[in-house]
Motif scaffolding. Structure first.
Motif, short mmCIF file in Angstrom:
data_model
loop_
_atom_site.label_atom_id
_atom_site.label_comp_id
_atom_site.label_asym_id
_atom_site.label_seq_id
_atom_site.Cartn_x
_atom_site.Cartn_y
_atom_site.Cartn_z
N ILE A 61 0.85 -1.20 0.00
CA ILE A 61 0.00 0.00 0.00
C ILE A 61 0.88 1.24 0.00
CG2 ILE A 61 -1.71 1.34 1.32
CD1 ILE A 61 -2.64 -1.28 2.58
N ALA A 62 0.55 2.19 -0.89
CA ALA A 62 1.17 3.52 -0.83
C ALA A 62 0.15 4.49 -0.25
CB ALA A 62 1.60 3.97 -2.22
N VAL A 63 0.60 5.37 0.63
CA VAL A 63 -0.26 6.44 1.14
C VAL A 63 0.25 7.74 0.54
CG1 VAL A 63 -1.15 7.63 3.18
CG2 VAL A 63 -0.68 5.16 3.28
N ILE A 64 -0.48 8.24 -0.46
CA ILE A 64 -0.03 9.44 -1.19
C ILE A 64 -0.63 10.67 -0.50
CG2 ILE A 64 0.04 10.60 -3.42
CD1 ILE A 64 -0.25 7.85 -4.74
N GLY A 65 0.26 11.45 0.09
CA GLY A 65 -0.19 12.55 0.94
C GLY A 65 0.03 12.19 2.40
N ALA A 66 0.88 11.17 2.63
CA ALA A 66 1.24 10.77 4.00
C ALA A 66 1.89 11.97 4.70
CB ALA A 66 2.20 9.59 3.97
N SER A 67 1.61 12.10 5.99
CA SER A 67 2.14 13.25 6.73
C SER A 67 2.87 12.80 7.98
CB SER A 67 0.99 14.19 7.12
OG SER A 67 1.46 15.23 7.94
N GLU A 68 3.85 13.60 8.38
CA GLU A 68 4.59 13.33 9.62
C GLU A 68 3.93 14.01 10.81
OE1 GLU A 68 6.34 17.29 8.34
OE2 GLU A 68 5.21 15.63 7.50
N LYS A 69 2.84 14.75 10.56
CA LYS A 69 2.21 15.55 11.62
C LYS A 69 0.94 14.89 12.16
CE LYS A 69 3.86 19.83 9.52
NZ LYS A 69 3.49 20.96 8.68
N PRO A 70 0.95 14.53 13.45
CA PRO A 70 -0.29 14.02 14.06
C PRO A 70 -1.41 15.04 13.91
CG PRO A 70 1.58 13.64 15.51
CD PRO A 70 2.08 14.49 14.39
N GLY A 71 -2.62 14.55 13.67
CA GLY A 71 -3.76 15.46 13.45
C GLY A 71 -4.10 15.59 11.98
N LYS A 72 -3.15 15.26 11.10
CA LYS A 72 -3.41 15.29 9.65
C LYS A 72 -3.96 13.92 9.21
CE LYS A 72 -1.46 19.32 8.39
NZ LYS A 72 -2.12 20.35 7.60
N ILE A 73 -4.85 13.93 8.21
CA ILE A 73 -5.43 12.67 7.73
C ILE A 73 -4.34 11.75 7.19
CG2 ILE A 73 -6.92 11.66 5.94
CD1 ILE A 73 -8.87 13.97 6.42
N GLY A 74 -3.36 12.32 6.50
CA GLY A 74 -2.25 11.52 5.96
C GLY A 74 -1.43 10.83 7.03
N TYR A 75 -1.43 11.36 8.23
CA TYR A 75 -0.76 10.72 9.37
C TYR A 75 -1.67 9.64 9.96
CZ TYR A 75 1.51 10.08 13.92
OH TYR A 75 2.14 9.55 15.02
N ALA A 76 -2.97 9.97 10.10
CA ALA A 76 -3.93 9.03 10.71
C ALA A 76 -4.02 7.73 9.91
CB ALA A 76 -5.30 9.70 10.81
N VAL A 77 -4.03 7.83 8.57
CA VAL A 77 -4.11 6.61 7.74
C VAL A 77 -2.88 5.74 7.95
CG1 VAL A 77 -4.20 5.73 5.37
CG2 VAL A 77 -5.61 7.69 6.01
N MET A 78 -1.70 6.37 7.96
CA MET A 78 -0.45 5.64 8.22
C MET A 78 -0.51 4.96 9.61
SD MET A 78 1.98 5.78 5.84
CE MET A 78 3.41 5.42 6.84
N VAL A 120 -4.30 13.69 -1.01
CA VAL A 120 -3.81 15.03 -1.40
C VAL A 120 -5.00 15.93 -1.75
CG1 VAL A 120 -1.61 14.11 -2.24
CG2 VAL A 120 -3.53 14.39 -3.83
N PRO A 121 -4.83 17.26 -1.75
CA PRO A 121 -5.93 18.16 -2.15
C PRO A 121 -6.45 17.83 -3.56
CG PRO A 121 -4.16 19.41 -1.13
CD PRO A 121 -3.64 18.01 -1.30
N ALA A 122 -7.74 18.10 -3.78
CA ALA A 122 -8.42 17.72 -5.02
C ALA A 122 -7.68 18.16 -6.28
CB ALA A 122 -9.85 18.27 -5.02
N LYS A 123 -7.08 19.35 -6.27
CA LYS A 123 -6.45 19.87 -7.50
C LYS A 123 -5.26 19.02 -7.95
CE LYS A 123 -3.67 23.29 -4.97
NZ LYS A 123 -3.37 24.71 -4.79
N PHE A 124 -4.65 18.26 -7.03
CA PHE A 124 -3.51 17.42 -7.40
C PHE A 124 -3.90 15.99 -7.77
CE2 PHE A 124 -1.62 20.41 -4.16
CZ PHE A 124 -0.92 21.18 -5.08
N VAL A 125 -5.17 15.63 -7.52
CA VAL A 125 -5.59 14.24 -7.71
C VAL A 125 -5.46 13.76 -9.16
CG1 VAL A 125 -7.58 12.66 -7.58
CG2 VAL A 125 -7.03 14.15 -5.64
#
Length: 464
Positions: free
Chosen positions: A14-31, A80-85
């Protein structure tokens, strides 16, 4: 079965595109959910900054693009934000990804311009042989693979019920509710705007899935009603489908249309179509999950005779009223019911409902439950208990669990325990063991009736 749907539930990577290192972000929560729920495949975070991501002391190197990931990727969760999808979907296609759950919102639910972009990304996906789940979703869970690719709760209880939700916020809330209420799930799928993968596709997958015994759908509308009903009818012949269809009122239908951009349609049409397809329509969340407990855990009854065992006349009468309203047949052969006289004082009543009296202790319930399960002419059993000082409800739960398991679980059995904190603990014990238990007698009876409704519909289909 669609190989891409296989990749949605059993991805090797699985790749998480838009993964984040910051707790509180959706990209972090999915990881975090992927790691904490125990997913055993490979996880590849994708972040344009190439940051290192740490989850529970485990460090992940992130890639600036999906194209930089050195290995094959089965599934890419897009956050990632809609414009980059559109660009990300193109790159996933080039990479050979099979399926894309798109969590990002800002598409068809915003109107015509968003729908246009939605159609564009689906065209791109299909060009590369990919499938899209969403957009505008909270993710996907499949408990047999320890897969939780959502930003919802982590500790989903494994079980036999697949939950499909068109609403994101409600779907997340229902995940939490199932944990609290000890409802075991095989899968949770957020479908959002249903731009590509829809309810019918998922029904086809769950029909073949050995880990799923029943399917529960929260639905606001369908895009291809004819196909959905054909698939639902086919699946209902093997596995029960429960649907909560929102937008019953005219105003509710308009709200549903603006929520996920779906066409709600006239409610009477849905009601008629569901009936023809063997779908059980629940009007409330509570009702839907009550039925789901029986339909995902219990065998079908082999006949119509229901026996109610109780220690209180009041709850016995309430259960009897509910049984009559629901068209259930209470077994009334007094010669056979006389066996229960062995487990009650002389002033008890072995007429159905069987009143073991308020003096009923562990031995009374043990003997009565055992005899009911052993008698081939008693096809379904409802065990009711009003909490008294004579018997701790948790001890009753242990008795029911033991007797039901030793009987081979060959006939449906439901339980209702009315009481305080100990009663709630007993209900939880039973539900954790896959024995449907409720705090009210009517709920137990109505849930048993839902099992009978589905089973009787199936029997009629075989005759036609």
């Amino acid at each position: 079965m669609d190989r891409n749907l296989e990749a949605l539930f059993r991805p090797k990577s699985i790749a998480v595109i838009g993964a984040s290192e910051k707790p509180g972000k959706i990209g972090y929560a999915v990881m975090k959910n992927l790691v904490e729920y125990g997913y055993e495949g490979k996880i590849y975070p994708v972040n344009v900054k190439g940051v290192e991501i740490e989850i529970n002391g485990k460090k992940f190197k992130s890639y600036r693009s999906i194209l930089d990931v050195p290995d094959e990727v089965d599934m890419a969760v897009i956050v990632v934000p809609a414009k980059f999808v559109p660009q990300v979907v193109e790159e996933c296609g080039q990479k050979g990804v099979k399926v894309l759950p798109i969590i990002s919102s800002g598409f068809g639910e915003l109107g015509e311009e968003g729908k246009k972009v939605e159609r564009q990304i689906v065209e791109t996906a299909h060009k590369y042989g990919m499938r899209i789940l969403g957009p505008n979703i909270f993710g996907v869970v499949y408990t047999p693979e320890k897969l939780n690719a959502t930003f919802g709760p982590t500790d989903v209880m494994p079980g036999n019920l697949a939950l499909i939700s068109q609403s994101g916020a409600l779907g997340i809330a229902l995940m939490g509710w199932t944990i609290l209420e000890k409802v075991g799930l095989s899968a949770v799928v957020s479908v959002g705007n249903k731009s590509d993968i829809d309810d019918a596709d998922l029904l086809e997958f769950f029909k073949e899935d050995d880990n799923t015994k029943a399917i529960l759908i929260y639905m606001e509308g369908v895009k291809d009603g004819r196909r959905f009903m054909e698939v639902a009818r086919d699946v209902s012949k093997e596995k029960p489908i429960i649907i909560i269809k929102a937008g019953r009122s005219e105003r509710g239908a308009k709200a549903a249309a603006s929520h996920t951009g779906s066409l709600a349609g006239a409610d009477s049409i849905y009601t008629a179509a569901f009936k023809q397809s063997g779908v059980l329509r629940a009007l409330t969340i509570g009702e839907a999950f009550d039925w789901a407990r029986t339909l995902s855990n219990l065998p079908e009854p082999e006949g119509e005779n229901v026996v109610i065992l109780t220690n209180g006349g009041g709850i016995g009468v309430m259960a009897t009223d509910a049984a009559e309203e629901e068209g259930l047949k209470l077994y009334d052969d007094l010669e056979e019911l006389k066996v229960f006289a062995n487990h009650m004082p002389p002033f008890g009543s072995y007429k159905n409902p069987v009143d073991l009296t308020g003096m009923a202790g562990a031995e009374s319930y043990e003997g009565a439950v055992r005899d009911a399960l052993a008698n081939p002419n008693m096809h379904a059993v409802a065990v009711l208990y009003c909490q008294t000082a004579v018997l701790d409800p948790r001890d009753l739960a242990k008795i029911v669990i033991r007797e039901y398991n030793e009987s081979g679980r060959k006939k449906p059995l439901v339980v209702a325990i009315v009481g305080g904190i100990e009663a709630k603990e007993a209900i939880d014990m039973l539900n954790e063991e896959g024995i449907p238990a409720y705090p009210e007698p009517e709920r137990a009876i109505k849930s048993l009736a839902a099992l009978y409704r589905w089973s009787n519909w199936k029997a009629r289909q075989r005759k036609e």
